[in-house]
Design a protein around this motif. Sequence first.
Motif, PDB file in Angstrom:
ATOM      1  N   TYR A 102       0.743  -1.675   0.001  1.00  0.00           N
ATOM      2  CA  TYR A 102       0.157   0.017  -0.186  1.00  0.00           C
ATOM      3  C   TYR A 102       1.350   0.775   0.192  1.00  0.00           C
ATOM      4  O   TYR A 102       1.772   1.523  -0.804  1.00  0.00           O
ATOM      5  N   GLY A 103       0.435   2.446   0.341  1.00  0.00           N
ATOM      6  CA  GLY A 103       1.044   3.878   0.560  1.00  0.00           C
ATOM      7  C   GLY A 103       2.522   3.792   1.326  1.00  0.00           C
ATOM      8  O   GLY A 103       3.459   4.305   0.730  1.00  0.00           O
ATOM      9  N   GLN A 135      -0.895   5.136  -2.081  1.00  0.00           N
ATOM     10  CA  GLN A 135      -1.940   4.650  -1.495  1.00  0.00           C
ATOM     11  C   GLN A 135      -2.389   3.991  -3.222  1.00  0.00           C
ATOM     12  O   GLN A 135      -3.206   3.017  -3.065  1.00  0.00           O
ATOM     13  N   SER A 182      -9.918   2.673  -3.903  1.00  0.00           N
ATOM     14  CA  SER A 182      -7.895   2.990  -3.876  1.00  0.00           C
ATOM     15  C   SER A 182      -7.266   2.221  -5.432  1.00  0.00           C
ATOM     16  O   SER A 182      -6.095   2.570  -5.616  1.00  0.00           O
ATOM     17  N   TRP A 283      -9.166   9.998   1.417  1.00  0.00           N
ATOM     18  CA  TRP A 283      -9.472   9.119   0.626  1.00  0.00           C
ATOM     19  C   TRP A 283     -11.062   9.267   0.772  1.00  0.00           C
ATOM     20  O   TRP A 283     -11.615   9.574   2.341  1.00  0.00           O
ATOM     21  N   ARG A 350       1.737  10.331   4.452  1.00  0.00           N
ATOM     22  CA  ARG A 350       0.195   9.564   3.738  1.00  0.00           C
ATOM     23  C   ARG A 350      -0.454  11.081   3.717  1.00  0.00           C
ATOM     24  O   ARG A 350       0.150  12.609   3.629  1.00  0.00           O
TER      25      ARG A 350
END
Length: 506
Positions: A102-103, A135, A182, A283, A350
């Motif tokens: 992921y991020g 992400q 995502s 997000w 993030r």
Amino acid sequence: MSRAYLGIDVGTYQTKGVVVSGTGEVLAATNRSHRMIVPQPGWAEHDAERDWWGEFASIARQLVTECGLPAEAIRAVGASGIGPCMLPVDADNRPLMNAVLYGVDTRAHEEIAELTDRIGADTLLQRTGNPLTSQSVGPKILWLKRHRPEIYRDAAAFVNSTTFLVERLTGQRVLDHYSAASFQPLYDPARHDWADDLCAGIVERERLPELLWTSEIAGTVTAQAAAETGLAPGTPVIAGTIDAAAEAVSVGVARPGQMMLMYGSTIFMILVTADPARDRRLWSAPWLFPGQYALMSGLATSVTLTQWFREQFARDLAKDGAMGRLAEEAAASPPGANGLIVLPYFSGERTPLHDPHAKGMIFGLDLTHSRGDVYRGVLEGIAYGVRHVLETYEDIGNRPDEICAVGGGTNNEVWSQAVSDASGEAQVLRRETIGASFGNAFLAAVGVGDAAPADIDSWNPVVGRVEPRAAHAGTYDRGFGTYRELYERTRDLMRPPAEPYRDGIG
């Protein structure tokens, strides 16, 4: 025959599993540890065959044996995993490389910038509800296409951890809508479908999974999966979701206004809303059920940073008791850590910065400071990161009315208290803090009609609260001001030469 539900979650460093009864009683629980593979700075990977399916199957076999019920008593299975991830697989669902995580994996920053310029930041926000950041899965697929063209060519599909597990169990390749958001810029949340025009130039939609709601039944356990897991053939399996969403469900996040604050490898926060909300610093996604939405946020480090601190600065302590001892040392340091301020950007940051080049910092050191001061500063730096995110929610009129905390940090009183003191927000604590695996079991019960989403309150009742202490508000207000100023004054120094700062592109 008694009814039970299996939930398994694959995390960054650990896979956890539970068998839960129809009233929320944990009948059996276990876990396995694995490691995050870091081939070079800015990369983060897992071996999907070993770490995802291997541990899932091993845990399932153990739990089926230990729960005290026949395999046929397990009414349904729910799986979740870290996300969003990018894993290319062949037609038989065999990984073609390690999974890109992921991020924390920032390898696709050039693709993020290029796609943002090509599509347009405003169009991205309008069409997908999100900016492109580290992400995002779409830029990582484009990175693969450019840097590993032979793997891209041979891939039948690009999946995340949950899709991979569910296909191993059922033979069906599916992805829930929450997780699909995502995969930006590939997913259109208004249509609840892949966006053909935004997929163009990145990947064909035929190589993306079928979309379902989280608790919909994806399929049933095949004979081969039954042999590997000990589950009964024909057991229903839900589509599942990303671990953080299952974690939110596990601690009672069910209605608009409720937020999960997860102390995991990273801090992750999910606010359920009644209507779609969009802001480039956060997000957004459809929530797990039709008609609800989510606003998410996450820091780049949390438990990852505390583990790093233990490994580097507490080598004199026995591993089993090191975190407890460090917590005691931090408790001996006063709120404000004797003037230390830590920027927890040890793997970029993030939300709300979306800056993969952000760097960690320990500011204010002198010869009087102890290890306990520095460790408390680390915990408070993460707390300031939480406050920064909560202020972002408030900026857009979506501050939560209840925060439900979960994860290992809830067992560290210094840490959880610092978060409440720094943010001015109380945290609700539930009886079970197992997390996503418990949420998966509950979602499996929902999937086969044995529970409704609101039943989580009886499965996992409230047992306490962490209240903010007004006496320390001034200390943390001053500390937060310094925290924000440190980044603003040094962010240009954090970036590679000849690469100017570009706000919010990842």
